[in-house]
Design a protein around this motif. Structure first.
Motif, PDB file in Angstrom:
ATOM      1  N   LYS A  11      12.959 -99.849 -23.722  1.00 56.46           N
ATOM      2  CA  LYS A  11      13.750-101.353 -23.474  1.00 56.46           C
ATOM      3  C   LYS A  11      14.304-101.616 -24.418  1.00 56.46           C
ATOM      4  O   LYS A  11      14.112-101.074 -25.736  1.00 56.46           O
ATOM      5  CB  LYS A  11      12.518-102.132 -22.887  1.00 56.46           C
ATOM      6  N   LYS A  48      14.486-104.385 -27.208  1.00 61.71           N
ATOM      7  CA  LYS A  48      13.412-105.258 -27.682  1.00 61.71           C
ATOM      8  C   LYS A  48      13.985-106.638 -27.292  1.00 61.71           C
ATOM      9  O   LYS A  48      13.057-107.666 -26.888  1.00 61.71           O
ATOM     10  CB  LYS A  48      13.410-104.817 -29.249  1.00 61.71           C
ATOM     11  N   LYS A  49      15.118-107.024 -27.783  1.00 63.50           N
ATOM     12  CA  LYS A  49      15.657-108.639 -27.867  1.00 63.50           C
ATOM     13  C   LYS A  49      15.293-109.029 -26.120  1.00 63.50           C
ATOM     14  O   LYS A  49      15.157-110.238 -26.022  1.00 63.50           O
ATOM     15  CB  LYS A  49      16.852-108.986 -28.366  1.00 63.50           C
ATOM     16  N   ASN A 104      14.059-107.070 -23.254  1.00 61.68           N
ATOM     17  CA  ASN A 104      13.254-106.517 -22.440  1.00 61.68           C
ATOM     18  C   ASN A 104      13.933-105.894 -21.348  1.00 61.68           C
ATOM     19  O   ASN A 104      13.155-105.675 -20.249  1.00 61.68           O
ATOM     20  CB  ASN A 104      12.348-107.812 -21.850  1.00 61.68           C
ATOM     21  N   THR A 109      17.647-103.344 -31.376  1.00 66.18           N
ATOM     22  CA  THR A 109      16.431-102.201 -31.360  1.00 66.18           C
ATOM     23  C   THR A 109      16.178-102.080 -30.078  1.00 66.18           C
ATOM     24  O   THR A 109      16.004-102.740 -28.990  1.00 66.18           O
ATOM     25  CB  THR A 109      15.456-103.097 -32.444  1.00 66.18           C
ATOM     26  N   VAL A 126      12.692-100.001 -28.232  1.00 64.68           N
ATOM     27  CA  VAL A 126      11.211 -99.594 -28.424  1.00 64.68           C
ATOM     28  C   VAL A 126      10.574 -99.125 -27.221  1.00 64.68           C
ATOM     29  O   VAL A 126      11.610 -99.144 -25.919  1.00 64.68           O
ATOM     30  CB  VAL A 126      10.530-101.079 -28.686  1.00 64.68           C
ATOM     31  N   THR A 127       9.518 -98.572 -27.191  1.00 63.58           N
ATOM     32  CA  THR A 127       8.837 -98.257 -26.025  1.00 63.58           C
ATOM     33  C   THR A 127       8.605 -99.479 -24.867  1.00 63.58           C
ATOM     34  O   THR A 127       8.387-100.594 -25.494  1.00 63.58           O
ATOM     35  CB  THR A 127       7.518 -97.610 -26.137  1.00 63.58           C
ATOM     36  N   GLY A 128       8.650 -99.290 -23.823  1.00 62.51           N
ATOM     37  CA  GLY A 128       8.587 -99.975 -22.549  1.00 62.51           C
ATOM     38  C   GLY A 128       7.340-100.348 -22.334  1.00 62.51           C
ATOM     39  O   GLY A 128       7.006-101.506 -21.786  1.00 62.51           O
ATOM     40  N   GLU A 150       3.183-100.384 -25.761  1.00 61.07           N
ATOM     41  CA  GLU A 150       4.385-101.124 -25.793  1.00 61.07           C
ATOM     42  C   GLU A 150       4.983-101.575 -27.162  1.00 61.07           C
ATOM     43  O   GLU A 150       4.318-101.563 -28.081  1.00 61.07           O
ATOM     44  CB  GLU A 150       4.330-102.366 -24.785  1.00 61.07           C
ATOM     45  N   ASN A 151       6.263-101.377 -27.258  1.00 59.25           N
ATOM     46  CA  ASN A 151       6.891-101.815 -28.636  1.00 59.25           C
ATOM     47  C   ASN A 151       6.731-100.606 -29.735  1.00 59.25           C
ATOM     48  O   ASN A 151       6.830-101.458 -30.893  1.00 59.25           O
ATOM     49  CB  ASN A 151       6.541-103.127 -29.003  1.00 59.25           C
ATOM     50  N   PRO A 184       8.428 -98.291 -32.296  1.00 58.89           N
ATOM     51  CA  PRO A 184       9.850 -98.278 -32.558  1.00 58.89           C
ATOM     52  C   PRO A 184      10.543 -96.746 -31.792  1.00 58.89           C
ATOM     53  O   PRO A 184       9.917 -95.973 -32.038  1.00 58.89           O
ATOM     54  CB  PRO A 184       9.822 -98.415 -34.020  1.00 58.89           C
TER      55      PRO A 184
END
Length: 276
Positions: free
Chosen positions: A170, A172-173, A175, A206, A208-210, A218-219, A221
């Motif tokens: 996803k 990051k900012k 979602n 950025t 990141v993983t969803g 989650e999150n 990098p």
């Protein structure tokens, strides 16, 4: 040349016997799944040992670089703890039985491909260390891949640089979720697809993983958005993502075990059966 010919003529019976033996063994292995699986496992063990010894030599010459990376990682972890309002309570909670659902297994990459369309890694830990297929693999920089097969002491990992790889990720900012794939063009970039046009997207964001799977938390990098494309047929974004990881230079990695994954997968399968 004459000596070679004389050797072949003199040992023709033995050479013929060896040739027929090899052919017969090949036919037996090919036609029996049990024998084939034993040979594959043995080959994995042998190749894993060779890769490990080779990697030990390479690791020796890159000790300073690896120590620098580990020192930086330790500094980042300490920074995370020190910035908590109550770092002591965090540690106590994490040690409570049943609280920590994620287990982390430290291991090392002993072989790594990155210049073909289907790239894999080999790590020097296997089922004896608790590693199973479909566990996520990361390092201090971000995601690396997903465990595919294991032997007692080794495991192969489907790299993010593999056209078969598909990971939930996803922005990051915002979602907004999509699928992380690789187009086999550049080892430094992957692609995030199926991002809707209504999403707010810009270069430098950025990724990141969803966390919409049992493989990666989650999150974790992934990288930063480098280029933005619009698929005119589907009206979705395709994003070029520059990886945080240098996939051509991997050493220490961590295998992520979600202790609740089996329960989640079982529940989802039962739900699908009920719907049918």
């Amino acid at each position: 040349m004459q000596q070679i010919i004389n050797f072949i003529v003199k040992n023709s019976n033995r050479l013929l016997f060896l040739l027929l033996l090899i052919i017969s063994l090949f036919l037996v292995i090919k036609s029996h799944s049990y024998h084939r699986s034993k040979v594959v496992n043995s080959a994995n063990i042998v190749s894993g040992t060779v890769f490990e010894k080779t990697n030990e030599v390479k690791t020796y010459f890159s000790l300073k670089e690896q120590n620098d990376k580990l020192a930086k990682e330790n500094a980042d972890l300490r920074k995370f703890l020190f910035n908590k309002k109550d770092s002591i309570s965090v540690l106590l909670k994490d040690s409570l039985k049943g609280y920590n659902k994620i287990n982390v297994i430290q291991t090392r990459v002993i072989n790594n491909s990155y210049n073909v369309s289907e790239n894999y890694l080999t790590i020097n830990s296997g089922s004896l260390q608790g590693i199973k297929p479909d566990m996520g693999v990361i390092n201090s920089q971000g995601i690396v891949g997903i465990v595919e097969k294991t032997s007692p002491k080794y495991a192969t990992v489907l790299s993010v640089l593999n056209v078969k790889s598909q990971i939930n990720a996803k922005i990051k900012k915002s979602n907004h979720f999509g699928s992380l794939i690789w187009n086999a063009k550049n080892a430094g970039f992957v692609q995030l697809i199926d991002i809707p046009r209504l999403a707010s997207v810009k270069k430098g964001d950025t990724v990141v993983t969803g966390g919409r799977s049992t493989i990666f938390p989650e999150n974790i990098p992934v990288g930063i958005i480098s280029r933005i494309f619009i698929d005119t047929q589907t009206n979705y974004y395709t994003l070029d993502v520059r990886l945080f990881n240098d996939m051509t230079n991997l050493n220490h990695v961590y295998v992520i075990e979600n202790k609740e994954s089996e329960e989640i997968i079982k529940l989802e399968k039962e739900t699908v059966k009920l719907d049918e």
